[in-house]
Scaffold this motif. Sequence first.
Motif, PDB file in Angstrom:
ATOM      1  N   VAL A  47       0.864  -1.181   0.000  1.00 24.22           N
ATOM      2  CA  VAL A  47       0.000   0.000   0.000  1.00 24.22           C
ATOM      3  C   VAL A  47       0.903   1.234   0.000  1.00 24.22           C
ATOM      4  CG1 VAL A  47      -1.875  -1.171   1.243  1.00 24.22           C
ATOM      5  CG2 VAL A  47      -0.125   0.052   2.549  1.00 24.22           C
ATOM      6  N   GLY A  48       0.358   2.354  -0.412  1.00 24.94           N
ATOM      7  CA  GLY A  48       1.180   3.572  -0.371  1.00 24.94           C
ATOM      8  C   GLY A  48       0.673   4.610  -1.346  1.00 24.94           C
ATOM      9  N   GLU A  49       1.012   5.847  -1.049  1.00 25.23           N
ATOM     10  CA  GLU A  49       0.463   6.987  -1.787  1.00 25.23           C
ATOM     11  C   GLU A  49       1.481   7.582  -2.764  1.00 25.23           C
ATOM     12  OE1 GLU A  49       1.731   7.154   1.208  1.00 25.23           O
ATOM     13  OE2 GLU A  49       3.020   8.924   1.226  1.00 25.23           O
ATOM     14  N   SER A  50       0.950   8.306  -3.742  1.00 17.46           N
ATOM     15  CA  SER A  50       1.827   9.054  -4.661  1.00 17.46           C
ATOM     16  C   SER A  50       2.208  10.384  -3.982  1.00 17.46           C
ATOM     17  CB  SER A  50       1.092   9.338  -5.970  1.00 17.46           C
ATOM     18  OG  SER A  50       0.016  10.219  -5.704  1.00 17.46           O
ATOM     19  N   LEU A  51       3.158  11.060  -4.589  1.00 20.79           N
ATOM     20  CA  LEU A  51       3.575  12.355  -4.043  1.00 20.79           C
ATOM     21  C   LEU A  51       2.402  13.338  -4.052  1.00 20.79           C
ATOM     22  CD1 LEU A  51       5.908  13.956  -2.910  1.00 20.79           C
ATOM     23  CD2 LEU A  51       6.550  14.614  -5.226  1.00 20.79           C
ATOM     24  N   GLU A  52       1.641  13.312  -5.153  1.00 21.63           N
ATOM     25  CA  GLU A  52       0.509  14.227  -5.281  1.00 21.63           C
ATOM     26  C   GLU A  52      -0.525  13.980  -4.173  1.00 21.63           C
ATOM     27  OE1 GLU A  52      -1.315  13.894  -9.121  1.00 21.63           O
ATOM     28  OE2 GLU A  52      -2.769  15.460  -8.613  1.00 21.63           O
TER      29      GLU A  52
ATOM     30  N   LEU B 252      -6.214   7.271   1.896  1.00 19.67           N
ATOM     31  CA  LEU B 252      -5.934   6.341   0.802  1.00 19.67           C
ATOM     32  C   LEU B 252      -5.387   5.013   1.328  1.00 19.67           C
ATOM     33  CD1 LEU B 252      -5.205   6.448  -2.569  1.00 19.67           C
ATOM     34  CD2 LEU B 252      -3.032   5.961  -1.460  1.00 19.67           C
ATOM     35  N   VAL B 253      -4.392   5.112   2.202  1.00 22.28           N
ATOM     36  CA  VAL B 253      -3.757   3.897   2.734  1.00 22.28           C
ATOM     37  C   VAL B 253      -4.775   3.101   3.566  1.00 22.28           C
ATOM     38  CG1 VAL B 253      -1.988   3.067   4.353  1.00 22.28           C
ATOM     39  CG2 VAL B 253      -1.385   4.738   2.585  1.00 22.28           C
ATOM     40  N   LYS B 254      -5.599   3.816   4.337  1.00 23.10           N
ATOM     41  CA  LYS B 254      -6.626   3.115   5.122  1.00 23.10           C
ATOM     42  C   LYS B 254      -7.540   2.303   4.193  1.00 23.10           C
ATOM     43  CE  LYS B 254     -10.272   5.249   7.000  1.00 23.10           C
ATOM     44  NZ  LYS B 254     -10.931   6.163   7.953  1.00 23.10           N
ATOM     45  N   ASN B 255      -7.986   2.948   3.107  1.00 17.71           N
ATOM     46  CA  ASN B 255      -8.879   2.245   2.182  1.00 17.71           C
ATOM     47  C   ASN B 255      -8.184   1.082   1.496  1.00 17.71           C
ATOM     48  OD1 ASN B 255     -11.176   3.688   2.715  1.00 17.71           O
ATOM     49  ND2 ASN B 255     -10.653   5.314   1.261  1.00 17.71           N
TER      50      ASN B 255
ATOM     51  N   ALA C 170       7.767   7.375   8.201  1.00 18.12           N
ATOM     52  CA  ALA C 170       7.470   5.942   8.145  1.00 18.12           C
ATOM     53  C   ALA C 170       6.742   5.525   9.423  1.00 18.12           C
ATOM     54  CB  ALA C 170       8.760   5.141   7.960  1.00 18.12           C
ATOM     55  N   GLN C 171       7.282   5.928  10.574  1.00 14.12           N
ATOM     56  CA  GLN C 171       6.678   5.521  11.850  1.00 14.12           C
ATOM     57  C   GLN C 171       5.223   6.000  11.964  1.00 14.12           C
ATOM     58  OE1 GLN C 171       7.036   3.483  14.228  1.00 14.12           O
ATOM     59  NE2 GLN C 171       5.507   4.311  15.648  1.00 14.12           N
ATOM     60  N   VAL C 172       4.989   7.252  11.586  1.00 12.38           N
ATOM     61  CA  VAL C 172       3.628   7.790  11.702  1.00 12.38           C
ATOM     62  C   VAL C 172       2.656   6.948  10.871  1.00 12.38           C
ATOM     63  CG1 VAL C 172       2.177   9.780  11.091  1.00 12.38           C
ATOM     64  CG2 VAL C 172       4.323  10.138  12.311  1.00 12.38           C
ATOM     65  N   MET C 173       3.041   6.628   9.647  1.00 11.60           N
ATOM     66  CA  MET C 173       2.134   5.847   8.800  1.00 11.60           C
ATOM     67  C   MET C 173       2.007   4.400   9.295  1.00 11.60           C
ATOM     68  SD  MET C 173      -0.036   5.826   6.454  1.00 11.60           S
ATOM     69  CE  MET C 173       0.029   7.078   5.167  1.00 11.60           C
ATOM     70  N   HIS C 174       3.097   3.821   9.745  1.00 14.55           N
ATOM     71  CA  HIS C 174       3.018   2.438  10.237  1.00 14.55           C
ATOM     72  C   HIS C 174       2.112   2.355  11.477  1.00 14.55           C
ATOM     73  CE1 HIS C 174       6.478   0.237   8.082  1.00 14.55           C
ATOM     74  NE2 HIS C 174       6.193   1.346   7.419  1.00 14.55           N
ATOM     75  N   GLU C 175       2.245   3.344  12.345  1.00 15.57           N
ATOM     76  CA  GLU C 175       1.406   3.359  13.549  1.00 15.57           C
ATOM     77  C   GLU C 175      -0.066   3.506  13.147  1.00 15.57           C
ATOM     78  OE1 GLU C 175       2.791   6.334  16.283  1.00 15.57           O
ATOM     79  OE2 GLU C 175       1.235   5.813  17.736  1.00 15.57           O
TER      80      GLU C 175
END
Length: 255
Positions: free
Chosen positions: A128-133, A143-146, A184-189
């Motif tokens: 999973v992961g987002e684009s820069l935009e 986005l990542v949640k979905n 990274a940590q914020v998104m992983h958490e």
Amino acid sequence: MRRFLIAGNWKMNCGPYDAAELLEGLTERKAEISEDVDVLVCPPFVSIGMAVKYLYDTDIQVGAQNLHFEENGAFTGEISGSMLTESGCNYVIIGHSERRQYFGETDETVNKRVHKAIEHKLAPIVCVGESLEQRQKEEHFELVKNQVKKALEGVSEAEVRDVVIAYEPIWAIGTGETATPEQAQVMHEYIRTVLSDLYSEEVADQINILYGGSMKPANAKELLSQPDVDGGLIGGASLDADSFSEIITIAEELA
Ligand code: PEP
């Protein structure tokens, strides 16, 4: 409770001969791997047999980069879950951003592949992961949640324990640009709270969440030191025996 998983995604690199050379270099450098770290290589389909042969008496496991969601039949060019299991794989990468971007992979097909992988006892590594935009528009969490929720639709609490999530910000893949350890940590958490809401805190605490995006020896220590970063999905640096074995050593030291 969670063990580090250091996984190499070779992408479309290394036919059987090059695979043998790379694995020889890797097994020379890492003849033994600490019990606290899992190591995996994901070669292209045609090199899986060579990898399994080379690695049969080592601690390094073999995975694939994709699988089809049908069992068998008229799907020219595709590979099924049973073929991967029969070939000696125990992991499979699903929904890599390159597959989403270039090969029409959607959240729906990712979900179908996750179910097929589980059916065949292949641990899915769901990317999973987002684009820069999307990050600039601050849409990345939603986005990542979905992506996580859709990938895991219909996956039971017992099944999800073997699922691995790989957070791979698209802007960091193959670009040399890495998410900061804090990003990274914020998104992983955040992903762990999504998993906790979907299942339970106890289950979420057991699921490995890997970081992927230009991980290399120079940044691996800082990234792997984050409490919710449980390993790496590594592209470019996994094609170099020195770099990949250095990252494994860093994980062993932190474990
Ligand atoms: C990947 O392919 O999953 C990846 C993270 O690539 P790289 O390490 O080259 O950015």
